[in-house]
Design a protein around this motif. Structure first.
Motif: not given
Length: 420
Positions: A237-260
């Motif tokens: 679960v931890l590795s899933m979160a650490l590796n996929w949180n960045a793409p998740f917030y880019a797609r689901a919340h439309d955040m810029a890379l620097g903000d992520i």
């Protein structure tokens, strides 16, 4: 007076060794994490699928990292742990820098395997060194301080990778971070001292037994096997979160890379740091009155991961998602120091590095290897995009409940199996 001077000198050496090992471990997790935040531009430039990204950050890395950790740990049980740690740092840093020259999926996987080869030797040898600088009643706290390198490294990986990629490009981020690690190697060789092996053992320390005998010793410990299983599922679960949180917030919340990068750095740095320190500190203090409480504390934290993680991935509000994510990360990191201290206490000094390598093998093949990869595959199966990734991550968070159950069950045998 002479004995007091020896004790004071040993304490200073222990603090210096801990500081050096923290620095090495920071670069370990920094180099491992940087590829996660760089998934966004790498996916675009190299045209990769979610499944390929999951394989890149998960199984391709974890398979070599975990399996090669076992023979390297055997070397650390027989020869200089300081040299093993320094050589590992130099190798993985050089391969991180070379990753910036990747031209496609195959070359990037090749260089990431090189990073895995280097990182395989550092953690088990560091566990063994710390266990010989700190007695059992202070070991979990020392390991929790050392374990702060994980959230610090993750935080710096997100920040440096995200902002360097946004300011220059993702290749430059890899060149710069990898190059700094190579330059750190001679400093480690100069400052780190090798402690006497098994200095706090009441039994005579013998030469490391054959690998099969070491496995038999571990297999006799029911609590050790359950700790391996629970740690593997929690790390999934931890590795899933650490590796996929960045793409998740880019797609689901439309955040810029620097903000992520900034958001995830704070989430992992603050949440992870609190979790690791509390895990070690509470385990040493509450566990001093009852050995059974040591695995139980981490088990309760793991059970609580599931609701926090599901809220993070399903909340429509960005603020709610980030707060829930920070709580989930804190709870997932809680086990980090206790599981190391508990496994080191269940085996003799002659197989400590070997035991750590087996722990890393089980935890990383299942967690780091399968977590990101299966999440990417499930995301593709669910249609990809924001919703595919959202539901993949939320559904797989349920495994935190099973992880907690393993630790709670381990408490049944841990007390009687602990080496005193």
């Amino acid at each position: 007076m002479r004995n007091e001077a020896i004790v004071a000198g040993s304490a200073r050496e222990g603090r210096l060794a801990l500081l050096v090992l923290i620095l090495v471990s920071v670069f370990n997790y920094l180099d491992r994490t940087i590829i996660s935040i760089l998934q966004v531009p790498i996916k675009r430039d190299l045209a990769l699928s979610d499944g390929q990204l999951g394989l890149l950050t998960g199984l391709a890395f974890a398979l070599f990292y975990s399996t090669l950790g076992v023979p390297v740990a055997r070397l650390a049980d027989r020869f200089s742990r300081k040299n093993v740690i320094a050589a590992s740092l130099c190798l993985w840093s050089a391969m991180t820098a070379l990753s910036g020259f990747s031209t496609g999926f195959a070359t990037l996987v090749f260089f990431r395997i090189g990073v895995a080869l280097g990182e395989a030797g550092s953690i088990p040898a560091s566990h063994s060194v710390i266990a010989d600088y700190y007695p059992p009643n202070r070991r979990a706290t020392a390991l929790s301080v050392w374990g702060l390198a994980l959230p610090i490294g993750v935080m710096l990986g997100y920040l440096s990778g995200g902002w360097l990629a946004q300011a220059i490009d993702w290749r430059a981020a890899l060149w710069i971070i990898g190059g700094i690690g190579v330059l750190l190697t001679p400093i480690v060789l100069m400052l780190l001292k090798e402690p006497p092996r098994g200095r706090f053992e009441t039994a005579k320390v013998v030469q490391a037994p054959p690998w099969k005998d070491g496995l038999r010793i571990m297999a006799r410990q029911k609590s050790l096997l359950l700790l391996f299983a629970g740690g593997a599922l929690n790390n999934f679960v931890l590795s899933m979160a650490l590796n996929w949180n960045a793409p998740f917030y880019a797609r689901a919340h439309d955040m810029a890379l620097g903000d992520i990068a900034t958001a995830l750095a704070l989430m992992s740095g603050i949440g992870g740091g609190i979790g690791i320190f509390l895990g070690g500190w509470l385990t040493d203090r509450i566990g001093a009155t009852s050995l059974r409480m040591r695995p139980m504390l981490s088990g309760v934290a793991m059970v609580a991961v599931m609701p926090a993680a599901i809220l993070q991935f399903t909340a429509s509000s960005l603020s709610v998602s980030l707060v829930a994510g920070g709580i989930a990360v804190m709870l997932m990191f809680f086990y980090y120091s206790p599981i190391i201290a508990m496994t080191q206490s269940l085996v003799p000094a002659s197989i400590r590095a070997y035991t750590s390598s087996i722990l890393l093998l089980s935890v990383n093949i299942v967690g780091l290897g399968l977590g990101p990869w299966l999440t990417g595959i499930l995301s593709d199966m669910l249609g990809g995009g924001a919703d595919g990734l959202r539901y993949a991550m939320a559904s797989l968070s349920v495994l935190g409940l099973v992880a907690g159950g393993c630790f709670l069950l381990a408490a049944k045998w841990y007390g009687e199996e602990t080496l005193r």
